[in-house]
Design a protein around this motif. Structure first.
Motif, PDB file in Angstrom:
ATOM      1  N   UNK A  68     -23.463  -2.423  -5.460  1.00  0.00           N
ATOM      2  CA  UNK A  68     -22.261  -1.847  -4.851  1.00  0.00           C
ATOM      3  C   UNK A  68     -21.227  -2.941  -4.642  1.00  0.00           C
ATOM      4  N   UNK A  69     -19.969  -2.605  -4.900  1.00  0.00           N
ATOM      5  CA  UNK A  69     -18.887  -3.577  -4.768  1.00  0.00           C
ATOM      6  C   UNK A  69     -18.764  -4.059  -3.338  1.00  0.00           C
ATOM      7  N   UNK A  70     -18.715  -3.129  -2.403  1.00  0.00           N
ATOM      8  CA  UNK A  70     -18.682  -3.493  -0.990  1.00  0.00           C
ATOM      9  C   UNK A  70     -19.091  -2.269  -0.179  1.00  0.00           C
ATOM     10  N   UNK A  71     -19.419  -2.477   1.072  1.00  0.00           N
ATOM     11  CA  UNK A  71     -19.772  -1.374   1.961  1.00  0.00           C
ATOM     12  C   UNK A  71     -18.795  -1.362   3.122  1.00  0.00           C
ATOM     13  N   UNK A  72     -18.042  -0.263   3.238  1.00  0.00           N
ATOM     14  CA  UNK A  72     -17.032  -0.156   4.295  1.00  0.00           C
ATOM     15  C   UNK A  72     -17.591   0.471   5.561  1.00  0.00           C
ATOM     16  N   UNK A  73     -18.783   1.022   5.473  1.00  0.00           N
ATOM     17  CA  UNK A  73     -19.354   1.689   6.623  1.00  0.00           C
ATOM     18  C   UNK A  73     -18.977   3.156   6.705  1.00  0.00           C
ATOM     19  N   UNK A  74     -18.195   3.634   5.731  1.00  0.00           N
ATOM     20  CA  UNK A  74     -17.798   5.040   5.683  1.00  0.00           C
ATOM     21  C   UNK A  74     -18.439   5.695   4.462  1.00  0.00           C
ATOM     22  N   UNK A  75     -18.763   6.991   4.599  1.00  0.00           N
ATOM     23  CA  UNK A  75     -19.394   7.694   3.485  1.00  0.00           C
ATOM     24  C   UNK A  75     -18.410   8.009   2.376  1.00  0.00           C
ATOM     25  N   UNK A  76     -17.117   8.176   2.710  1.00  0.00           N
ATOM     26  CA  UNK A  76     -16.081   8.449   1.706  1.00  0.00           C
ATOM     27  C   UNK A  76     -14.845   7.607   2.007  1.00  0.00           C
ATOM     28  N   UNK A  77     -14.019   7.418   1.002  1.00  0.00           N
ATOM     29  CA  UNK A  77     -12.764   6.682   1.187  1.00  0.00           C
ATOM     30  C   UNK A  77     -11.805   7.449   2.085  1.00  0.00           C
ATOM     31  N   UNK A  78     -11.872   8.792   2.027  1.00  0.00           N
ATOM     32  CA  UNK A  78     -11.011   9.606   2.890  1.00  0.00           C
ATOM     33  C   UNK A  78     -11.283   9.298   4.357  1.00  0.00           C
ATOM     34  N   UNK A  79     -12.558   9.213   4.742  1.00  0.00           N
ATOM     35  CA  UNK A  79     -12.895   8.917   6.129  1.00  0.00           C
ATOM     36  C   UNK A  79     -12.376   7.540   6.537  1.00  0.00           C
ATOM     37  N   UNK A  80     -12.450   6.591   5.629  1.00  0.00           N
ATOM     38  CA  UNK A  80     -11.934   5.252   5.940  1.00  0.00           C
ATOM     39  C   UNK A  80     -10.416   5.271   6.110  1.00  0.00           C
ATOM     40  N   UNK A  81      -9.730   5.986   5.220  1.00  0.00           N
ATOM     41  CA  UNK A  81      -8.271   6.047   5.295  1.00  0.00           C
ATOM     42  C   UNK A  81      -7.793   6.717   6.578  1.00  0.00           C
ATOM     43  N   UNK A  82      -8.359   7.868   6.889  1.00  0.00           N
ATOM     44  CA  UNK A  82      -7.872   8.611   8.052  1.00  0.00           C
ATOM     45  C   UNK A  82      -8.209   7.900   9.354  1.00  0.00           C
ATOM     46  N   UNK A  83      -9.251   7.058   9.338  1.00  0.00           N
ATOM     47  CA  UNK A  83      -9.607   6.317  10.548  1.00  0.00           C
ATOM     48  C   UNK A  83      -8.544   5.281  10.903  1.00  0.00           C
ATOM     49  N   UNK A  84      -7.726   4.916   9.948  1.00  0.00           N
ATOM     50  CA  UNK A  84      -6.706   3.891  10.169  1.00  0.00           C
ATOM     51  C   UNK A  84      -5.340   4.494  10.538  1.00  0.00           C
ATOM     52  N   UNK A  85      -5.265   5.789  10.593  1.00  0.00           N
ATOM     53  CA  UNK A  85      -4.015   6.457  10.958  1.00  0.00           C
ATOM     54  C   UNK A  85      -4.003   6.784  12.449  1.00  0.00           C
ATOM     55  N   UNK A  86      -2.825   6.874  13.013  1.00  0.00           N
ATOM     56  CA  UNK A  86      -2.732   7.257  14.432  1.00  0.00           C
ATOM     57  C   UNK A  86      -3.352   8.625  14.676  1.00  0.00           C
ATOM     58  N   UNK A  87      -3.834   8.841  15.872  1.00  0.00           N
ATOM     59  CA  UNK A  87      -4.525  10.087  16.200  1.00  0.00           C
ATOM     60  C   UNK A  87      -3.643  11.306  15.983  1.00  0.00           C
ATOM     61  N   UNK A  88      -2.338  11.210  16.318  1.00  0.00           N
ATOM     62  CA  UNK A  88      -1.474  12.377  16.188  1.00  0.00           C
ATOM     63  C   UNK A  88      -1.221  12.745  14.732  1.00  0.00           C
ATOM     64  N   UNK A  89      -1.442  11.765  13.788  1.00  0.00           N
ATOM     65  CA  UNK A  89      -1.269  12.054  12.362  1.00  0.00           C
ATOM     66  C   UNK A  89      -2.463  12.827  11.776  1.00  0.00           C
ATOM     67  N   UNK A  90      -3.614  12.684  12.393  1.00  0.00           N
ATOM     68  CA  UNK A  90      -4.849  13.197  11.797  1.00  0.00           C
ATOM     69  C   UNK A  90      -4.917  14.725  11.807  1.00  0.00           C
ATOM     70  N   UNK A  91      -4.114  15.353  12.637  1.00  0.00           N
ATOM     71  CA  UNK A  91      -4.107  16.816  12.697  1.00  0.00           C
ATOM     72  C   UNK A  91      -2.991  17.432  11.863  1.00  0.00           C
ATOM     73  N   UNK A  92      -2.208  16.603  11.182  1.00  0.00           N
ATOM     74  CA  UNK A  92      -1.139  17.105  10.322  1.00  0.00           C
ATOM     75  C   UNK A  92      -1.752  17.501   8.976  1.00  0.00           C
ATOM     76  N   UNK A  93      -1.690  18.799   8.631  1.00  0.00           N
ATOM     77  CA  UNK A  93      -2.371  19.291   7.438  1.00  0.00           C
ATOM     78  C   UNK A  93      -1.876  18.606   6.175  1.00  0.00           C
ATOM     79  N   UNK A  94      -0.561  18.399   6.070  1.00  0.00           N
ATOM     80  CA  UNK A  94      -0.017  17.759   4.864  1.00  0.00           C
ATOM     81  C   UNK A  94      -0.547  16.333   4.713  1.00  0.00           C
ATOM     82  N   UNK A  95      -0.620  15.603   5.841  1.00  0.00           N
ATOM     83  CA  UNK A  95      -1.134  14.236   5.784  1.00  0.00           C
ATOM     84  C   UNK A  95      -2.619  14.213   5.414  1.00  0.00           C
TER      85      UNK A  95
END
Length: 217
Positions: free
Chosen positions: A1-28
């Protein structure tokens, strides 16, 4: 494996770095899910390239390409692991050959040490390199792989024979390094190979067919 981010998917890693109020925006979330799938595909492809760069992690398609490049014809029933081992053995043992090096090369096929002798084997005092291999406990044994390995390793002028010793019978193979080896099923006590009659031409040279196999009467 190239690296282990600790997340099962890249989506989970990406959304974890966004502000909490952004995470409920359907378009985002939709944008991040699409970007996450693209990143997952990229990571999987990178890991595949890295795995295929090493023999014992390469997949079946990479092994098949390497076999075609090296002109190695695997046994139809060979597993992927056996094909990897055959390729590994192809790259080992180059240079001056010796009995100890031959034993090292052949050991993976049976898991048992073989015995090797080099002595006169016919009336003309031609020497035969005789290799006696116990069958061992490996699940499957490919005589074709063994003879292919020896044909690539031994000098062309060496007459050699391989005897695989089973509990009830022995398989005897014989030839020179550049010929296709014929198979015979013999009793546990192999016949005297000096009694084998070869077809010869008017000059006394041993005849071979178009595939390079020695013609036997």
């Amino acid at each position: 494996m190239l690296y282990s981010s600790g997340f099962s998917t890249s989506y989970e890693e990406l959304i974890s770095r966004y502000p909490l109020f952004y995470r409920d925006v359907l378009e985002m979330r939709a944008i991040l899910e699409a970007e996450g799938r693209a990143l997952d595909s990229a990571v999987n492809n990178i890991n595949l390239v890295l795995d295929n760069a090493f023999l014992f992690t390469a997949d079946e398609s990479a092994i098949a390409r390497l076999e075609a490049f090296l002109r190695i014809n695997p046994d139809d029933n060979a597993t992927l692991e056996e094909r990897r081992n055959a390729l590994w053995l192809y790259y080992t043992g180059f240079g001056k050959m010796s009995a100890s090096k031959l034993k090292e090369l052949l050991f993976p096929y049976t898991g048992e040490d073989c015995s090797i002798s080099f002595s006169a084997a016919d009336e003309a005092r031609n020497n035969l390199l005789r290799i006696v291999m116990p069958r061992g406990t490996t699940e499957r044994l490919s005589e074709l792989d063994i003879m292919s390995l020896l044909a690539r390793r031994l000098p062309a002028h060496i007459w050699y024979g391989v005897e695989v010793v089973y509990s009830e019978k022995s398989n005897l193979f014989f030839g020179v390094a550049t010929t296709y080896i014929n198979e015979m099923i013999l009793p546990s006590e192999p016949e005297d190979i000096s009694a084998i009659a070869y077809f010869v031409d008017e000059l006394g040279d041993v005849l071979i067919d178009e595939l390079g196999a020695i013609l036997i009467d």
